[in-house]
Design a protein around this motif. Structure first.
Motif, PDB file in Angstrom:
ATOM      1  N   GLN A 221       3.018   3.762   4.705  1.00 60.03           N
ATOM      2  CA  GLN A 221       3.102   3.503   3.257  1.00 60.03           C
ATOM      3  C   GLN A 221       4.362   4.138   2.709  1.00 60.03           C
ATOM      4  N   LYS A 228       0.448  -3.690  -8.119  1.00 61.01           N
ATOM      5  CA  LYS A 228      -0.098  -4.193  -6.855  1.00 61.01           C
ATOM      6  C   LYS A 228       0.827  -5.247  -6.246  1.00 61.01           C
ATOM      7  N   ILE A 230       1.329  -8.041  -3.135  1.00 59.02           N
ATOM      8  CA  ILE A 230       0.696  -8.839  -2.088  1.00 59.02           C
ATOM      9  C   ILE A 230       1.768  -9.716  -1.432  1.00 59.02           C
ATOM     10  N   ARG A 314       6.513  -4.685   4.003  1.00 58.46           N
ATOM     11  CA  ARG A 314       5.202  -4.350   4.594  1.00 58.46           C
ATOM     12  C   ARG A 314       4.810  -2.924   4.253  1.00 58.46           C
ATOM     13  N   ALA A 317       3.780  -2.742   0.610  1.00 58.82           N
ATOM     14  CA  ALA A 317       2.479  -3.359   0.299  1.00 58.82           C
ATOM     15  C   ALA A 317       1.322  -2.639   0.974  1.00 58.82           C
ATOM     16  N   ALA A 318       1.636  -1.736   1.903  1.00 67.06           N
ATOM     17  CA  ALA A 318       0.574  -1.139   2.746  1.00 67.06           C
ATOM     18  C   ALA A 318      -0.537  -0.485   1.929  1.00 67.06           C
ATOM     19  N   HIS A 321      -3.213  -2.980   0.584  1.00 66.60           N
ATOM     20  CA  HIS A 321      -4.016  -3.786   1.500  1.00 66.60           C
ATOM     21  C   HIS A 321      -5.343  -3.105   1.742  1.00 66.60           C
ATOM     22  N   LYS A 322      -6.381  -3.840   1.561  1.00 68.75           N
ATOM     23  CA  LYS A 322      -7.695  -3.248   1.841  1.00 68.75           C
ATOM     24  C   LYS A 322      -7.924  -3.294   3.358  1.00 68.75           C
TER      25      LYS A 322
END
Ligand code: TXA
Ligand code: MG
Length: 323
Positions: A221, A228, A230, A314, A317-318, A321-322
């Motif tokens: 992260q 948020k 995505i 990535r 966005a980490a 992410h659920k």
């Protein structure tokens, strides 16, 4: 009010750094938060201002190879890469020399060093006469800064002076190559893998677990906006999902009438990955300041600078992410 001053005064910046203050500086990649790299007290201020953990070592910025060799041991291979790619967005991890305070390297025997391809940064380092320790000038974990405005907005009051250098050209951090063992890329960045491999064919990209926590910039992260985020590959995936309150970023300009009020694209030409990279953090900063609910961001084609763009996306966005 305690507003940090922004200006183009290299001599003033050098004087401040000489006495142990923090100065934000432009480089060709992103803005750095600089201190005298040989002064442990000054370097400690960087960690404090960024809220950066002490186990995350810093890069020393030098103006020429002589200066680089004062802080690190250069093998023949290191000299070859330096000759080919410096000044430029390449950081080499090399055995450190004693002169480097252990705070800079987080106690490691190696040191990260690079010559930035930015005239202002180079003139400043020459005026200082010592290497500048400089991480990206963002609070730890947040988006990297590509303009002085990003620096003011996110770290302003914690810095003594910001050296104005316009928008950074590359817009994504340097590529980090570890030469203390079998050559490995620890962080994808502004210098493409293929360019490095043309000089060093055996160069590989370190796997996630291999380099952690060696290069904490590789933390899963990192570089995150507050809004948020995505990621998606194909815009078809977005149907029925995106609303007028969401932001949309595509790699290429698309004709998506009425899809969203907050629409951006990274490049007008699929081949122009340099333009896409330059727009990456800029776009995220811009959207993060707007009242949108979610940022839907399209991944880049997995080649050239697209690899580094996707790496940053990535990590950014980490945290959203659920599992
Ligand atoms: O483009 C850039 O590299 C920018 C500009 C300002 O030069 N700087 C930058 O610094 O991105 P920073 O601190 O955000 O990232 C440096 C990365 C960190 O992930 C750190 O862990 C890694 O370099 N690093 C530093 N010294 C290291 C060492 N001795 N061994 C392994 N990784 C190291
Ligand atoms: Mg950083």
């Amino acid at each position: 009010m305690n507003l940090t001053s922004i200006g183009a005064d290299i001599q003033l910046a050098a004087k401040l750094l000489e006495k142990g203050s923090l100065v934000a500086i432009p480089t060709e990649t992103v803005y750095g938060l600089a201190a005298n790299g040989l002064n442990e007290m000054a370097v400690a201020k960087i960690f404090k201002a960024k809220n950066r953990p002490y186990f995350d070592p810093l890069i020393l910025h030098v103006a020429n190879l002589d200066m680089a060799q004062q802080v690190a041991e250069f093998s023949t291979l290191a000299l070859k890469l330096a000759e080919q790619f410096w000044p430029g967005p390449l950081t080499l991890i090399l055995p450190k020399k004693k002169i480097v305070p252990s705070l800079v390297t987080s106690g490691l025997d190696s040191v990260a060093v690079r010559i930035p391809a930015n005239e202002i940064a180079l003139s400043l380092i020459v005026a200082c006469g010592f290497p500048l320790a400089a991480p990206s000038a963002n609070p730890f974990g947040y988006l990297s800064p590509t303009t002085s405005e990003h620096v003011v907005n996110n770290l302003g009051k914690k810095i003594d002076y910001i050296l104005e250098g316009g928008t950074t050209k590359i817009g994504i951090e340097s590529t980090i190559v570890d030469l203390t063992q079998e050559p490995k890329i620890l962080r994808l960045g502004g210098l493409e893998v293929t360019k490095l491999q043309s000089v060093l064919p055996q160069l590989t990209i370190a796997q996630e677990k291999e380099n952690n926590p060696m290069a904490p910039g590789q933390l899963e992260q990192h570089y995150s906006p507050n809004t948020k985020l995505i990621l998606f590959s194909d815009s078809v995936e977005l149907e029925n999902r995106i609303t007028q309150q969401d932001a949309l970023v595509t790699y290429l300009k698309m004709d998506l009438e009425n899809l969203t009020n907050f629409y951006c694209y990274l490049t007008d030409n699929v081949e122009n990955d340099a333009q896409a990279a330059a727009n990456l953090f800029k776009t995220l900063h811009y959207l993060d300041a707007l009242p949108c609910k979610t940022i839907y961001f399209q991944l880049a084609p997995e080649e050239g600078l697209g690899l580094a763009i996707n790496d940053r996306l990535r990590r950014a966005a980490a945290k959203f992410h659920k599992p």
